[in-house]
Write a protein that holds these residues in place. Structure first.
Motif, PDB file in Angstrom:
ATOM      1  N   TYR A 216       0.843  -1.196   0.000  1.00 17.80           N
ATOM      2  CA  TYR A 216       0.000   0.000   0.000  1.00 17.80           C
ATOM      3  C   TYR A 216       0.873   1.239   0.000  1.00 17.80           C
ATOM      4  O   TYR A 216       2.092   1.165   0.213  1.00 17.80           O
ATOM      5  CB  TYR A 216      -0.989   0.008   1.181  1.00 17.80           C
ATOM      6  CG  TYR A 216      -0.381  -0.076   2.571  1.00 17.80           C
ATOM      7  CD1 TYR A 216      -0.365  -1.277   3.273  1.00 17.80           C
ATOM      8  CD2 TYR A 216       0.145   1.051   3.200  1.00 17.80           C
ATOM      9  CE1 TYR A 216       0.171  -1.364   4.552  1.00 17.80           C
ATOM     10  CE2 TYR A 216       0.677   0.979   4.489  1.00 17.80           C
ATOM     11  CZ  TYR A 216       0.700  -0.232   5.158  1.00 17.80           C
ATOM     12  OH  TYR A 216       1.228  -0.302   6.418  1.00 17.80           O
TER      13      TYR A 216
ATOM     14  N   ARG B 258      -6.726  -0.406   3.549  1.00 16.92           N
ATOM     15  CA  ARG B 258      -6.755   1.010   3.934  1.00 16.92           C
ATOM     16  C   ARG B 258      -6.956   1.872   2.694  1.00 16.92           C
ATOM     17  O   ARG B 258      -6.865   1.368   1.578  1.00 16.92           O
ATOM     18  CB  ARG B 258      -5.379   1.413   4.488  1.00 16.92           C
ATOM     19  CG  ARG B 258      -4.832   0.517   5.510  1.00 16.92           C
ATOM     20  CD  ARG B 258      -3.417   0.008   5.193  1.00 16.92           C
ATOM     21  NE  ARG B 258      -3.147  -1.095   6.112  1.00 16.92           N
ATOM     22  CZ  ARG B 258      -2.657  -0.935   7.309  1.00 16.92           C
ATOM     23  NH1 ARG B 258      -2.281   0.256   7.697  1.00 16.92           N
ATOM     24  NH2 ARG B 258      -2.498  -1.954   8.123  1.00 16.92           N
TER      25      ARG B 258
ATOM     26  N   ASP C  78      -2.528   5.885   5.037  1.00 18.19           N
ATOM     27  CA  ASP C  78      -2.090   4.491   5.154  1.00 18.19           C
ATOM     28  C   ASP C  78      -2.529   3.883   6.497  1.00 18.19           C
ATOM     29  O   ASP C  78      -2.418   2.672   6.688  1.00 18.19           O
ATOM     30  CB  ASP C  78      -0.569   4.367   4.989  1.00 18.19           C
ATOM     31  CG  ASP C  78       0.198   5.257   5.939  1.00 18.19           C
ATOM     32  OD1 ASP C  78      -0.046   6.474   5.926  1.00 18.19           O
ATOM     33  OD2 ASP C  78       1.021   4.744   6.720  1.00 18.19           O
ATOM     34  N   ASN C  79      -3.005   4.714   7.394  1.00 20.25           N
ATOM     35  CA  ASN C  79      -3.468   4.211   8.699  1.00 20.25           C
ATOM     36  C   ASN C  79      -4.981   4.352   8.825  1.00 20.25           C
ATOM     37  O   ASN C  79      -5.511   4.441   9.931  1.00 20.25           O
ATOM     38  CB  ASN C  79      -2.808   5.001   9.837  1.00 20.25           C
ATOM     39  CG  ASN C  79      -1.326   4.700   9.948  1.00 20.25           C
ATOM     40  OD1 ASN C  79      -0.874   3.626   9.558  1.00 20.25           O
ATOM     41  ND2 ASN C  79      -0.561   5.640  10.467  1.00 20.25           N
TER      42      ASN C  79
ATOM     43  N   ASP D  18      -3.901   0.559  13.444  1.00 23.93           N
ATOM     44  CA  ASP D  18      -2.520   1.053  13.550  1.00 23.93           C
ATOM     45  C   ASP D  18      -2.331   2.034  14.709  1.00 23.93           C
ATOM     46  O   ASP D  18      -2.089   3.233  14.525  1.00 23.93           O
ATOM     47  CB  ASP D  18      -2.071   1.692  12.221  1.00 23.93           C
ATOM     48  CG  ASP D  18      -1.700   0.624  11.198  1.00 23.93           C
ATOM     49  OD1 ASP D  18      -2.079  -0.546  11.414  1.00 23.93           O
ATOM     50  OD2 ASP D  18      -1.042   0.948  10.198  1.00 23.93           O
TER      51      ASP D  18
HETATM   52 MG    MG Z   1       0.638   2.105   9.818  1.00 22.10          MG
END
Ligand code: MG
Ligand code: AMP
Length: 585
Positions: A156, A269, A339-340, A349
């Motif tokens: 990702y 995500r 990305d989280n 995360d």
């Molecule tokens: Mg992360």
């Protein structure tokens, strides 16, 4: 068209497949019953009437032999493109969603620091006794592969602190496989801290004890608060030396590696879609999105020409809903990059997160976040930014008309968020029905809390524990947070407004109101100082602090003797103010 979009959003607010149990379910039905969160929070449990029989059945069916605990990667591997290069060397990866990657075992002896019985038995259907075995230590830390496992690292990308960061990926996590439990739920098992992958960049693939304790405890704490989240099954600590400059001041220390076995229905995500879109891999983008919709947005028909729009609308709503829930318990994520940011609108995360103590909308939990991008009061805005990036990633799949519609859906996000927050805070104050002054009542209270630096959690909790009569007499002995709040010069004005509002709820008994409020205003949250005490012990191989916190935070709405003795509902100790949490993990 505008009205159609608005109707779509509002319909989805009501009908979308948000996890069935969370704070807002109570808020939506504020005029009816809203009972114990302790029961409501556990999505791994059936309704309370079924609890007894369900546990009786499941106990006898729990798996005792780990070699018979089978996971599968088949669905992922057969549906999604896999990297044709093998090996854990760092590289730019193209044309795939996953890379095969074998975990790197940690140096032993390994120790089981914590285990969530709720996850192990309730989701994985394993007898918790198996976690005491040597095999479990190996399976849950990457030293041995579960039957059926083909460990994968997910590719990702993401926008970090506002900027496109390119390829990120699972740099220290391995997806072990999916587990289908007897309730028909599919859970993805992932270990974090299990060694390098093609996505490790300059990292070592490891996670240290302090950040792993925090992730383990907070995942479970959030679940029991009723907030959608990934779960944590176990925490294993090792003797693997890991070097970290915790505060980026040149002071590198040797810490020890740890691994959390964590679970989610899906780990995809926004960044999962972004990397494919950015790289022009549009067929893969479509394939991945179709897969996600098919498995996780099952109310959307595969032949619906508007399916991507409905997906987007659902994520917009789910995000507004999730961030409103964070706000309701004073949770700041800390690194809310794309990305989280889960496509299923669950919290994932856990890094430099924090729970508010003194109320402050400018609270920044992460000392590495110099500009306060992810401060408490800006999380909704950060969510909007992330949803804009999701829209950008989906653009190649939208017609021009759909793009415009998607923008209109996004324009509704702030309204939906505000509506949610209003509902939530009304419930926190025990308010039923509608009153046009409710917004002011809430804003007035928060402003007084800010001015007097009142504790967020305990102010709401103590308001839930004091009768209207006692409130009226302003007798706050032993109610330290209300005592602080009442020092505000406008406190009695606010109080009169509040008591008048409550008096208009004629059919509402005071006891019922308190009961409702106590079921949404936690008495215990994972404050940094509480986690820190548990971490210090865990680093000395004493895991009693972690165990105690897990136990207490599993019933955050219930007053508990041990928690009171530990001071978890008392004024935080002075040293708590000096604690800092950075991105280092
Ligand atoms: Mg992360
Ligand atoms: P995070 O801020 O923890 O969400 O991580 C951002 C990115 O950095 C992700 O791609 C992680 O996999 C990667 N990462 C973080 N820490 C490490 C590490 N110690 N080793 C390898 N990759 C890491």
């Amino acid at each position: 068209m505008w009205n159609t979009c608005r109707a779509l959003v509002l319909a989805l607010v009501a009908a979308s497949n948000f996890p069935r149990v969370h704070v807002l379910d109570c808020f939506q039905s504020a005029d009816t019953d809203c009972y114990s969160h302790a029961n409501a929070a556990s999505s791994s449990r059936p309704s309370s009437s079924a609890v007894k029989s369900w546990w009786n059945v499941s106990f006898s069916n729990l798996t005792r032999d780990l070699d018979r605990f089978i996971v599968s990667c088949e669905k992922l591997l057969e549906s999604l493109p896999v990297d044709d290069v093998n090996g854990n060397f760092v590289r730019t990866v193209k044309n795939c969603v996953f890379s095969k990657s074998v975990p790197t075992p940690l140096r032993g002896p390994l120790r089981l620091a914590a285990v969530s019985k709720d996850v192990i038995e309730g989701i994985l259907e394993l007898d918790v006794a198996v976690t005491q075995s040597e095999s479990f230590l190996l399976y849950a830390s990457g030293g041995r592969l579960l039957p059926g496992s083909v460990p994968l690292a997910h590719r990702y990308g993401g926008h970090q602190f506002g900027y496109w960061a390119g390829q990120l990926g699972d740099g220290r996590a391995h997806l072990l496989g999916q587990y289908l439990n007897r309730k028909g739920e599919v859970w993805e098992l992932q270990i974090k801290g299990s060694g390098k992958t093609p996505y490790s960049r300059s990292g070592d693939g490891r996670a240290v004890i302090r950040s792993s304790v925090r992730e383990f405890l907070c995942s479970e704490a959030m679940h029991f608060l009723g907030i959608p989240t990934s779960r944590a099954a176990s925490l294993i600590v090792s003797e693997e030396p890991v070097f970290r400059d915790q505060f980026y001041d040149g002071n590198v220390k040797t810490e020890r590696g740890a691994v959390v076995l964590r679970l989610a229905k899906s780990w995809f995500r926004i960044g999962s879609l972004e990397i494919l879109s950015e790289s022009g891999e549009i067929d893969h983008l479509r394939t991945l999105l179709n897969f996600i919709i098919d498995k996780h947005f099952t109310f959307i028909s595969a032949d619906d020409p508007e399916k991507y729009l409905v997906f987007y609308s659902t994520v917009v709503n789910g995000t507004a809903h999730l961030i409103a829930q964070w706000t309701s318990v004073g949770f700041a994520h800390g690194v809310f990059n794309t990305d989280n940011f889960s496509l299923l609108s669950i919290t994932i995360d856990y890094g430099p997160f924090g729970f508010l103590e003194s109320y402050d909308p400018n609270f920044v939990p992460n000392t590495s976040d110099d500009e306060g991008r992810y401060r408490m009061g800006a999380q909704a805005e950060a969510g909007l930014f992330n949803l804009e990036k999701l829209l950008l990633a989906l653009r190649p799949l939208f017609t021009q008309k759909q793009q415009k519609q998607a923008k209109m859906i996004l324009n509704e996000y702030t309204n939906v968020y505000q509506m949610r927050v209003l509902q939530i805070f009304k419930t926190k104050l025990g308010l039923l029905g509608e009153d046009e002054e409710d917004n002011d009542l809430i804003a007035f209270l928060l402003k007084m809390m800010e001015d007097t630096q009142s504790d967020f959690t305990m102010t709401f909790r103590q308001l839930s524990e004091v009768s209207a009569n006692q409130l009226g007499s302003m007798n706050f002995t032993q109610m330290w947070a209300l005592d602080d709040l009442s020092s505000h010069k406008l406190f009695s004005d606010w109080l009169n407004m509040y008591l008048l509002r409550l008096s208009r709820q004629q059919s509402d008994r005071d006891l019922d109101r308190l009961h409702r409020m106590q079921s949404v205003n936690p008495r215990y949250v994972l404050r940094n100082w509480m986690a820190e005490s548990a971490i210090r012990k865990a680093e000395m191989n004493d895991f009693s602090g972690v165990e105690l916190l897990l136990h207490i935070l599993s019933s955050p709405f219930v007053t508990q003797h041990t928690a009171e003795e530990a001071g978890y509902a008392a004024r935080p100790p002075v040293w708590a103010n000096r604690l800092k949490v950075s991105c280092s993990s």
